[in-house]
Design a protein around this motif. Structure first.
Motif, PDB file in Angstrom:
ATOM      1  N   TRP A  24       0.828  -1.228  -0.092  1.00 34.70           N
ATOM      2  CA  TRP A  24      -0.060   0.055   0.101  1.00 34.70           C
ATOM      3  C   TRP A  24       0.847   1.267   0.056  1.00 34.70           C
ATOM      4  CZ3 TRP A  24      -4.289  -1.414   4.333  1.00 34.70           C
ATOM      5  CH2 TRP A  24      -4.933  -2.408   3.794  1.00 34.70           C
ATOM      6  N   LEU A  25       1.977   1.220   0.957  1.00 37.36           N
ATOM      7  CA  LEU A  25       2.705   2.482   0.890  1.00 37.36           C
ATOM      8  C   LEU A  25       3.583   2.705  -0.430  1.00 37.36           C
ATOM      9  CD1 LEU A  25       4.272   1.891   4.572  1.00 37.36           C
ATOM     10  CD2 LEU A  25       2.688   3.813   3.791  1.00 37.36           C
ATOM     11  N   ARG A  26       3.894   1.749  -0.973  1.00 36.71           N
ATOM     12  CA  ARG A  26       4.493   1.619  -2.317  1.00 36.71           C
ATOM     13  C   ARG A  26       3.757   2.176  -3.180  1.00 36.71           C
ATOM     14  NH1 ARG A  26       6.163  -3.182  -2.428  1.00 36.71           N
ATOM     15  NH2 ARG A  26       8.217  -2.852  -1.393  1.00 36.71           N
ATOM     16  N   GLN A  27       2.357   2.041  -3.180  1.00 32.59           N
ATOM     17  CA  GLN A  27       1.555   2.514  -4.363  1.00 32.59           C
ATOM     18  C   GLN A  27       1.480   4.136  -4.117  1.00 32.59           C
ATOM     19  OE1 GLN A  27      -2.095   0.260  -4.325  1.00 32.59           O
ATOM     20  NE2 GLN A  27      -0.974  -1.711  -4.305  1.00 32.59           N
ATOM     21  N   GLU A  28       1.332   4.498  -2.732  1.00 32.47           N
ATOM     22  CA  GLU A  28       0.789   5.798  -2.263  1.00 32.47           C
ATOM     23  C   GLU A  28       2.239   7.111  -2.166  1.00 32.47           C
ATOM     24  OE1 GLU A  28      -1.665   7.364  -1.722  1.00 32.47           O
ATOM     25  OE2 GLU A  28      -2.820   4.936  -2.120  1.00 32.47           O
ATOM     26  N   ALA A  29       3.342   6.098  -1.925  1.00 34.23           N
ATOM     27  CA  ALA A  29       4.719   7.003  -2.109  1.00 34.23           C
ATOM     28  C   ALA A  29       4.812   7.897  -3.293  1.00 34.23           C
ATOM     29  CB  ALA A  29       5.810   6.207  -1.803  1.00 34.23           C
ATOM     30  N   PRO A  30       4.573   7.329  -4.343  1.00 31.00           N
ATOM     31  CA  PRO A  30       4.920   8.496  -5.628  1.00 31.00           C
ATOM     32  C   PRO A  30       4.049   9.614  -5.750  1.00 31.00           C
ATOM     33  CG  PRO A  30       5.038   5.910  -6.318  1.00 31.00           C
ATOM     34  CD  PRO A  30       4.507   6.080  -4.951  1.00 31.00           C
ATOM     35  N   HIS A  31       2.832   9.235  -5.069  1.00 27.73           N
ATOM     36  CA  HIS A  31       1.920  10.547  -5.184  1.00 27.73           C
ATOM     37  C   HIS A  31       2.277  11.672  -4.421  1.00 27.73           C
ATOM     38  CE1 HIS A  31      -0.843   7.984  -7.537  1.00 27.73           C
ATOM     39  NE2 HIS A  31      -0.985   7.107  -6.781  1.00 27.73           N
ATOM     40  N   LEU A  32       3.011  11.512  -3.353  1.00 20.87           N
ATOM     41  CA  LEU A  32       3.577  12.284  -2.547  1.00 20.87           C
ATOM     42  C   LEU A  32       5.021  12.737  -2.644  1.00 20.87           C
ATOM     43  CD1 LEU A  32       2.240  10.787   0.797  1.00 20.87           C
ATOM     44  CD2 LEU A  32       1.075  12.677  -0.474  1.00 20.87           C
ATOM     45  N   ASN A  33       5.606  12.269  -3.972  1.00 19.31           N
ATOM     46  CA  ASN A  33       6.906  12.466  -4.260  1.00 19.31           C
ATOM     47  C   ASN A  33       8.123  12.022  -3.172  1.00 19.31           C
ATOM     48  OD1 ASN A  33       6.296  13.952  -6.721  1.00 19.31           O
ATOM     49  ND2 ASN A  33       5.913  15.558  -5.617  1.00 19.31           N
ATOM     50  N   LEU A  34       7.604  10.703  -2.671  1.00 24.01           N
ATOM     51  CA  LEU A  34       8.357  10.123  -1.635  1.00 24.01           C
ATOM     52  C   LEU A  34       9.252   8.801  -2.058  1.00 24.01           C
ATOM     53  CD1 LEU A  34       6.307  10.321   1.227  1.00 24.01           C
ATOM     54  CD2 LEU A  34       7.860  11.885   1.100  1.00 24.01           C
ATOM     55  N   SER A  35      10.581   8.448  -1.579  1.00 22.92           N
ATOM     56  CA  SER A  35      10.976   7.395  -1.933  1.00 22.92           C
ATOM     57  C   SER A  35      10.603   6.477  -0.529  1.00 22.92           C
ATOM     58  CB  SER A  35      12.570   7.488  -2.041  1.00 22.92           C
ATOM     59  OG  SER A  35      12.726   8.437  -2.932  1.00 22.92           O
ATOM     60  N   LEU A  36      10.460   5.029  -0.867  1.00 26.29           N
ATOM     61  CA  LEU A  36      10.161   4.115   0.447  1.00 26.29           C
ATOM     62  C   LEU A  36      11.501   3.078   0.641  1.00 26.29           C
ATOM     63  CD1 LEU A  36       7.917   3.166   1.993  1.00 26.29           C
ATOM     64  CD2 LEU A  36       7.304   1.555   0.097  1.00 26.29           C
ATOM     65  N   ARG A  37      11.516   2.862   1.832  1.00 34.96           N
ATOM     66  CA  ARG A  37      12.286   1.866   2.287  1.00 34.96           C
ATOM     67  C   ARG A  37      11.824   1.343   3.555  1.00 34.96           C
ATOM     68  NH1 ARG A  37      18.589   3.513   3.482  1.00 34.96           N
ATOM     69  NH2 ARG A  37      18.611   1.248   3.728  1.00 34.96           N
ATOM     70  N   SER A  38      12.011   0.183   3.891  1.00 30.84           N
ATOM     71  CA  SER A  38      11.593  -0.635   4.744  1.00 30.84           C
ATOM     72  C   SER A  38      12.405  -1.335   5.540  1.00 30.84           C
ATOM     73  CB  SER A  38      10.245  -1.526   4.256  1.00 30.84           C
ATOM     74  OG  SER A  38      10.540  -2.541   3.395  1.00 30.84           O
ATOM     75  N   GLY A  39      12.173  -1.676   6.685  1.00 25.72           N
ATOM     76  CA  GLY A  39      13.011  -2.595   7.517  1.00 25.72           C
ATOM     77  C   GLY A  39      12.626  -2.567   9.085  1.00 25.72           C
ATOM     78  N   MET A  40      13.398  -2.869  10.068  1.00 26.25           N
ATOM     79  CA  MET A  40      13.271  -3.008  11.464  1.00 26.25           C
ATOM     80  C   MET A  40      13.616  -1.597  12.010  1.00 26.25           C
ATOM     81  SD  MET A  40      11.710  -5.741  11.929  1.00 26.25           S
ATOM     82  CE  MET A  40      11.683  -6.033  13.516  1.00 26.25           C
ATOM     83  N   LEU A  41      13.037  -1.003  12.905  1.00 28.35           N
ATOM     84  CA  LEU A  41      13.333  -0.068  13.682  1.00 28.35           C
ATOM     85  C   LEU A  41      14.756   0.249  13.991  1.00 28.35           C
ATOM     86  CD1 LEU A  41      12.100   2.910  14.937  1.00 28.35           C
ATOM     87  CD2 LEU A  41      11.497   1.510  16.913  1.00 28.35           C
ATOM     88  N   ASP A  42      15.108  -0.728  14.684  1.00 29.90           N
ATOM     89  CA  ASP A  42      16.607  -0.827  15.202  1.00 29.90           C
ATOM     90  C   ASP A  42      17.576  -0.352  14.361  1.00 29.90           C
ATOM     91  OD1 ASP A  42      15.484  -1.136  17.930  1.00 29.90           O
ATOM     92  OD2 ASP A  42      15.908  -3.258  17.980  1.00 29.90           O
ATOM     93  N   ALA A  43      17.254  -1.157  13.183  1.00 32.34           N
ATOM     94  CA  ALA A  43      18.536  -0.706  12.366  1.00 32.34           C
ATOM     95  C   ALA A  43      18.467   0.651  11.706  1.00 32.34           C
ATOM     96  CB  ALA A  43      17.973  -1.675  11.026  1.00 32.34           C
ATOM     97  N   PHE A  44      17.689   1.576  11.842  1.00 34.45           N
ATOM     98  CA  PHE A  44      17.545   2.707  11.326  1.00 34.45           C
ATOM     99  C   PHE A  44      17.553   3.835  12.394  1.00 34.45           C
ATOM    100  CE2 PHE A  44      15.553   0.259   7.870  1.00 34.45           C
ATOM    101  CZ  PHE A  44      16.073   0.830   6.709  1.00 34.45           C
ATOM    102  N   VAL A  45      17.689   3.688  13.643  1.00 37.37           N
ATOM    103  CA  VAL A  45      17.888   4.456  14.847  1.00 37.37           C
ATOM    104  C   VAL A  45      19.138   4.941  14.944  1.00 37.37           C
ATOM    105  CG1 VAL A  45      17.515   4.711  17.185  1.00 37.37           C
ATOM    106  CG2 VAL A  45      15.744   3.691  15.965  1.00 37.37           C
ATOM    107  N   PRO A  46      19.573   6.176  14.957  1.00 41.00           N
ATOM    108  CA  PRO A  46      18.833   7.403  14.879  1.00 41.00           C
ATOM    109  C   PRO A  46      18.350   7.544  13.326  1.00 41.00           C
ATOM    110  CG  PRO A  46      21.076   8.124  15.047  1.00 41.00           C
ATOM    111  CD  PRO A  46      21.105   6.870  15.276  1.00 41.00           C
ATOM    112  N   ILE A  47      16.900   8.016  13.548  1.00 42.00           N
ATOM    113  CA  ILE A  47      16.605   8.409  12.040  1.00 42.00           C
ATOM    114  C   ILE A  47      17.287   9.671  11.406  1.00 42.00           C
ATOM    115  CG2 ILE A  47      14.421   8.938  10.644  1.00 42.00           C
ATOM    116  CD1 ILE A  47      14.394   6.307  12.128  1.00 42.00           C
ATOM    117  N   PRO A  48      17.695   9.640  10.179  1.00 43.19           N
ATOM    118  CA  PRO A  48      18.398  10.832   9.724  1.00 43.19           C
ATOM    119  C   PRO A  48      17.193  11.917   9.616  1.00 43.19           C
ATOM    120  CG  PRO A  48      18.862   8.858   8.519  1.00 43.19           C
ATOM    121  CD  PRO A  48      17.770   8.465   9.473  1.00 43.19           C
ATOM    122  N   ASP A  49      17.750  13.312   9.548  1.00 42.38           N
ATOM    123  CA  ASP A  49      16.941  14.270   9.153  1.00 42.38           C
ATOM    124  C   ASP A  49      16.283  14.138   7.610  1.00 42.38           C
ATOM    125  OD1 ASP A  49      17.305  15.323  11.807  1.00 42.38           O
ATOM    126  OD2 ASP A  49      19.179  16.739  10.926  1.00 42.38           O
ATOM    127  N   GLY A  50      15.292  14.720   7.675  1.00 39.75           N
ATOM    128  CA  GLY A  50      14.617  14.748   6.303  1.00 39.75           C
ATOM    129  C   GLY A  50      13.779  13.652   5.852  1.00 39.75           C
TER     130      GLY A  50
END
Length: 536
Positions: A24-50
């Motif tokens: 669902w997110l992959r279908q919606e992201a282009p409409h908002l000019n967003l790039s999508l990545r998925s994974g587990m929270l711990d692998a991305f903390v701290p979240i980069p700005d932007g």
């Protein structure tokens, strides 16, 4: 806002983000000019700005909650979880209940998140977090004003479609956040009750929140209190109560409970009520209730009376509406409840244990603190919750449904009996039976009293039999009021009603007479006027 380089992260906590959600997110992201990545929270903390984040949070790990909460403080976040998790994440920009997750609600949530990132929306804080931030704000500034906002959904928003209702609620919250003063601290007290503190008294004094009356495309009617000055945190409780009473009166007027001006004669009645309260002219009578199978007294209903110095005894039908209009019904209700519990204590001291029933009006149960007040009074007077029965009409329960049902659910969970009074007289009682937090129903006398005059195949008898059978299937206790002769009693007994109440065996009586009557331990009911015994 240009989101071209903004990354949307879909992050799981205890488990990966479900594949359908990623799709669902992959279908919606282009409409908002967003790039999508998925994974587990711990692998991305701290979240980069932007970055913008969507996190699924169906877990109970306190450490994991802390990590998610830390992300919501610094990063625009949309959380998806179950409703009992919501209080743990007060700083989340947007929340979607997992039970209502659909492509439609997700699309709406992402647009809300985008508006938050663009600075167009203030956060909507959960009750406890709003209280904490309000206290902190009052320590820094004294020039604040408080306003309460209550929303009533239009019929088209509360039909069969849960999606329409949820969309309506989210649209209302979006407009509230978008139109509130720029410095507003906004809290969500209940699903349809919100509170704001702001220094901008001028903004709050205007008609700043549109509703159905301004544009019939809106599926809600909003009620706003006048802004109240808030000088310290100690003033908060009194300020909220003042706003609740003001909105309550507005809603009653809107719902035509009080949609008229008082006549001069009625104004005199209101003045009389104030004097009567001061002079303690109100008193209670009690009408016993009996087990229809054994004949034992099992309860008593408290009935309010007014001994007027000139008019004599005035029934409640002649003054309750005026008490509501004058804002005195809470005072009367609290007095009646306290006196009823005091009567239970008198009976208990004589080793008599029966349930005491008291009538509750809409303004009482619509008070956000009503459940707390009842439970505190039970504790103060040492009365078990199971010894109290609250009788309410369907209107009292449903007119301000969010607040009323919240209070009644709390009281029911504590063990208080909640009875739907005048059952059968409302058009929607049957449809609401399974949704209301009730333990029993009380058949209206309009159905019960004529039973003695009806034949066995009459429509009236079939209606009563159907209501009793339905209640039994829903495990609801049943009481029939208006038992006025032996034939009526025999019919109600045969149809399987649990409890009976009526003039045939006991008229309303004083406290002392109730005690005397309760002390009679016979299981055979006796007509004290004639000595006639019942079928028991």
């Amino acid at each position: 806002m240009d989101n071209t380089n903004t990354m949307l992260l879909a992050l799981g906590t205890d488990a990966p983000v479900p594949e359908f959600l990623t799709d669902w997110l992959r279908q919606e992201a282009p409409h908002l000019n967003l790039s999508l990545r998925s994974g587990m929270l711990d692998a991305f903390v701290p979240i980069p700005d932007g970055h913008m984040v969507v996190i699924t949070v169906p877990h109970g790990d306190p450490a994991q909650r802390d990590r998610v909460q830390e992300v919501t403080v610094h990063t625009p976040t949309l959380l998806i979880g179950f409703s009992d998790e919501r209080p743990f994440y007060p700083d989340a920009c947007v929340w979607i209940d997992a039970d209502h997750l659909t492509p439609h609600t997700l699309r709406h949530g992402l647009s809300e998140l985008e508006a938050c990132v663009a600075g167009q929306l203030r956060p909507l804080l959960a009750r406890q977090n709003w209280m904490l931030q309000c206290r902190s704000l009052l320590e820094r500034t004294k020039d604040l004003h408080l306003q309460l906002i209550s929303c009533r959904w239009r019929p088209a928003a509360s039909g069969d479609s849960a999606e329409i209702r949820l969309d309506t609620q989210q649209s209302f919250e979006h407009q509230l956040r978008a139109c509130a003063p720029a410095d507003a601290l906004i809290g969500k007290l209940l699903d349809d009750q919100f509170v704001i503190v702001s220094q901008d008294q001028h903004h709050l004094s205007k008609k700043w929140l549109k509703s159905h009356e301004d544009d019939n495309s809106f599926l809600w009617t909003s009620f706003l209190s006048a802004p109240v000055a808030l000088h310290s945190y100690d003033d908060l409780g009194e300020a909220l109560q003042h706003c609740v009473r003001e909105i309550e009166r507005s809603r009653m007027m809107y719902s035509r409970i009080g949609a008229r001006s008082l006549t001069p004669d009625e104004s005199l009645v209101v003045k009389d009520l104030i004097r009567a309260l001061r002079n303690q002219e109100f008193y209670l009578e009690f009408q016993p209730q009996f087990d229809s199978h054994t004949g034992c007294m099992v309860g008593a209903e408290a009935l309010l009376r007014w001994l007027h110095p000139e008019l004599g005894i005035v029934p409640p039908t002649a003054f309750i509406r005026d008490a509501e209009m004058a804002g005195l019904i809470r005072t009367l209700g609290n007095w009646a409840l306290r006196e009823t519990l005091a009567t239970w204590k008198l009976l208990s001291d004589r080793d008599i244990s029966i349930r005491m029933a008291v009538n509750v009006s809409f303004p009482e149960v619509a008070d956000p603190d009503y459940a707390d007040k009842v439970l505190d009074l039970l504790e103060e007077m040492g009365v078990p919750a199971a010894s109290l029965e609250l009788e309410l009409t369907e209107t009292a329960m449903m007119l301000d449904a969010s607040v009323s049902l919240h209070n009644l659910n709390r009281l029911k969970l504590a063990g208080v009996h909640i009875v739907l009074d005048d059952f059968g007289t409302g058009f929607s009682s049957l449809s609401h039976l399974n949704d209301l937090p009730i333990t029993g129903i009380k058949l209206d006398r309009a159905f019960v009293t004529p039973l003695s005059r009806e034949d066995e195949d009459s429509a009236q008898r079939h209606i009563v039999a159907t209501m009793l059978d339905l209640s039994k299937r829903l495990k609801l206790e049943t009481t029939a009021e208006g038992i006025e002769d032996q034939a009526c009693l025999e019919v109600i007994h045969a149809l399987g009603c649990d409890r009976i109440q009526g003039y045939f065996y006991a008229e309303p009586m004083s406290v002392n007479s109730l005690i005397d009557r309760a002390c009679v331990q016979e299981t055979v009911l006796v007509d004290y006027a004639s000595g006639q015994q019942s079928l028991f």
